[in-house]
Design an enzyme around this catalytic site. Structure first.
Site, short mmCIF file in Angstrom:
data_model
loop_
_atom_site.label_atom_id
_atom_site.label_comp_id
_atom_site.label_asym_id
_atom_site.label_seq_id
_atom_site.Cartn_x
_atom_site.Cartn_y
_atom_site.Cartn_z
N ALA A 33 0.83 -1.22 0.00
CA ALA A 33 0.00 0.00 0.00
C ALA A 33 0.85 1.26 0.00
O ALA A 33 0.47 2.28 0.57
CB ALA A 33 -0.92 -0.01 1.22
N GLY A 35 1.98 2.86 -2.82
CA GLY A 35 1.86 3.66 -4.04
C GLY A 35 1.26 5.03 -3.78
O GLY A 35 0.39 5.20 -2.94
N ARG A 39 -2.42 9.02 -10.45
CA ARG A 39 -3.49 9.11 -11.45
C ARG A 39 -4.86 9.38 -10.83
O ARG A 39 -5.81 9.69 -11.53
CB ARG A 39 -3.53 7.81 -12.27
CG ARG A 39 -2.45 7.74 -13.33
CD ARG A 39 -2.58 6.49 -14.17
NE ARG A 39 -2.11 5.31 -13.46
CZ ARG A 39 -2.25 4.06 -13.91
NH1 ARG A 39 -2.86 3.86 -15.07
NH2 ARG A 39 -1.79 3.05 -13.22
N LYS A 46 -4.20 7.00 -2.26
CA LYS A 46 -5.15 6.21 -3.04
C LYS A 46 -5.89 5.19 -2.19
O LYS A 46 -7.10 5.01 -2.33
CB LYS A 46 -4.43 5.50 -4.19
CG LYS A 46 -5.34 4.62 -5.02
CD LYS A 46 -4.67 4.12 -6.28
CE LYS A 46 -3.57 3.14 -6.01
NZ LYS A 46 -3.08 2.51 -7.26
N GLY A 102 9.00 0.02 -6.49
CA GLY A 102 8.23 -1.02 -7.15
C GLY A 102 7.73 -2.10 -6.22
O GLY A 102 8.08 -2.17 -5.03
N ASN A 194 -2.97 -10.83 -15.06
CA ASN A 194 -2.55 -10.97 -13.68
C ASN A 194 -3.39 -10.09 -12.75
O ASN A 194 -3.62 -8.91 -13.04
CB ASN A 194 -1.07 -10.59 -13.55
CG ASN A 194 -0.59 -10.57 -12.13
OD1 ASN A 194 -0.97 -11.41 -11.33
ND2 ASN A 194 0.28 -9.62 -11.82
N ASN A 402 -44.81 10.05 28.06
CA ASN A 402 -45.28 10.92 26.97
C ASN A 402 -44.44 12.19 26.97
O ASN A 402 -44.42 12.93 27.96
CB ASN A 402 -46.75 11.28 27.14
CG ASN A 402 -47.27 12.07 25.95
OD1 ASN A 402 -47.72 11.51 24.95
ND2 ASN A 402 -47.21 13.40 26.06
N ALA A 448 -47.30 22.12 30.69
CA ALA A 448 -46.81 22.70 29.45
C ALA A 448 -46.18 24.07 29.69
O ALA A 448 -46.65 24.85 30.52
CB ALA A 448 -47.95 22.81 28.45
#
Length: 484
Positions: A33, A35, A39, A46, A102, A194, A402, A448
């Site tokens: 991982a 890279g 692109r 990536k 690589g 591949n 309630n 209320a």
């Protein structure tokens, strides 16, 4: 079966050693991982771009974990800090490749980070997120069953494009992998390519890595060269073809990412449909790869199920609703335009429309949470109702309560979050504020429009509002004044 058994051995350059029957240890995993992903045209590494709601690397690690490996090493590059933070909490070690030279060099870095002896080594790419664990398990099994030094996955996409071609001899044995830019006119026409997924006998990997030479054009070391090195030395190499080529889809561009998203979406839909789920508009529904949906659930258009969500039997999710990392028990329903994250919704409970359930919310059986109600870190007991325009945060609410329209639990004092407790069977009138920390007792009533700052005893009535005053004739006098 996800693999086509297509692993004829390469014709050896020298005598082939006899087949061994030694039991091997658990597989070790190396994930490449490092890279940069130039692109992708992104400042984000990536492998942190997402498919199906999870980063590419996370999808690869999820698949690898299903094999119960004894070790997992992730090889990272210059974006190490960002990527490493993404798998915090996993049993993963990190190897660092700098400079990036690589895939062959990356595999060498990974091999140096694992124990020198042990079971086979599975090398994966961090940008191939759609591989199924079953496919990887079958690759590992077939390598051992056929006593191969190297088994790798191949596939046949509709267009071979820039993929490396798998070159076989007249007997069908694997000879090498040739990159498309280096392939002859005849090799370019080869349809088998591949997938970049390899399972090595551990000692074979070590030997071939020392023999890989730097590419004259790029200055990099390619792991694909291992195939030719092992085959030429008389080793056993097999290419095992994936039946569904989409599993091997790799991500190099945003277009690749979009295509992978659609593949993952379709895969999840098919899994749900095959499991007895009704999906009214498959084109607009999104189901993540970790989501579980039980039979007889109905999903309406524009529903998104994300993360580690579990939907029980006979549930219903209505249009334009998102549910992430949550649980719905049997018979629950979530109405349209709701957002549910990190919550548990109990059997036969109903939510929405236009409700928001934030992390820590627990609705027990037969609870109703309605229009424009928001909850956070709140437990609502069996049969409790909060149907209109309320905020219930950091609250413990008993059964059969309630909650009137416009009720607010005032949980934040500027420094700390405080809890509100409402006992079983209590009644909280509309437009009331409960200033935490505060407790409303069992069977108590809150009038209320009240602001409650002190505990309300069980069975008591709490009212905190000014006495009403009526001014007779006021409206007529006001009209007359305006006319004048």
């Amino acid at each position: 079966m996800t693999l086509k058994k297509k692993s004829k051995r390469a014709a050896p350059a020298r005598a082939v050693r006899p087949r061994r029957s030694v039991e091997e240890g658990p597989v070790r995993v190396i994930v490449l991982a490092a890279g940069a992903g130039s692109r992708m045209r992104s400042s984000l590494p990536k492998v942190l771009h997402r498919v199906g709601g999870r980063p590419l690397l996370e999808a690869v690690l999820d698949a690898a974990e299903r094999l119960s490996p004894s070790e997992t090493v992730v090889v990272l590059g210059t974006s190490r800090a960002l990527v490493e933070a993404s798998f915090e909490g996993r049993a993963v070690r990190v190897a660092f490749q700098d400079p990036p030279l690589g895939t062959g060099d990356a595999a060498r870095c990974g091999l140096e980070a694992i124990e020198p002896s042990g079971g086979p080594v599975l090398v994966l790419s961090g940008d191939v997120p759609l591989l199924r664990p079953e496919t990887l398990a079958e690759l590992v099994r077939m390598r051992q069953a056929e006593d191969l030094d190297l088994a790798f996955l191949s596939f046949r996409p509709p267009e071979a494009g820039a993929f490396g071609r798998v070159v076989r001899d007249a007997r069908g044995g694997v000879r090498r992998i040739v990159e498309s830019k280096n392939a002859t006119a005849r090799e370019v026409k080869i349809g088998e390519v591949n997938a970049g997924v390899y399972c090595f006998r551990a000692e074979a990997l070590g030997r071939c890595l020392s023999g890989i030479r730097k590419n004259a054009l790029t200055g990099e070391y390619y792991l694909t060269d291992a195939v030719e090195l092992i085959a030429a030395a008389g080793g056993r190499v097999g290419a095992i073809e994936i039946a569904d080529w989409r599993e091997a889809w790799g991500i190099n561009t945003r277009r690749d990412l979009a295509a992978a998203e659609e593949i993952e979406r379709r895969r999840s839909l098919d899994r749900a449909l095959d499991g007895g789920v009704t999906i009214l508009d498959p084109a607009s529904v999104r189901i993540g790869p970790r989501v579980e949906v039980a039979a007889d659930t109905v999903l309406h258009p524009f529903v998104s199920l994300e993360g580690r969500t579990r939907i029980g039997e006979g549930c219903e999710v209505f249009p334009f609703t998102r549910i992430a990392d949550s649980e719905l028990d049997a018979g629950a329903a979530v109405g349209p335009h709701c957002d549910v994250e990190g919550a548990r919704i109990g059997p036969r409970s109903r939510v929405g429309p236009y409700s928001r359930l934030r992390p820590g919310t627990v609705l027990e059986e037969d609870v109703r949470v309605g229009n424009f109600v928001e909850t956070k870190n709140a437990v609502l007991g069996r049969g409790t109702k909060a149907l209109h325009l309320s905020y219930l945060g950091d609250a413990e609410i008993g059964a059969g309560v309630n909650i009137g329209a416009g009720v607010i639990t005032c949980n934040y004092d500027g420094q700390n979050k405080n809890r509100t407790e409402i006992g079983e069977g209590a009644f909280v009138g509309s437009d009331s504020q409960l200033v935490a920390p505060v407790r409303v007792g069992r069977g108590a009533y809150v009038g209320a429009g009240s602001t409650i700052t002190k505990d309300v005893p069980d069975g008591a009535l709490a009212i905190s509002r000014e006495s009403q005053k009526n001014v007779e004739g006021w409206a007529a006098r006001r009209r007359a004044k305006k006319a004048h």
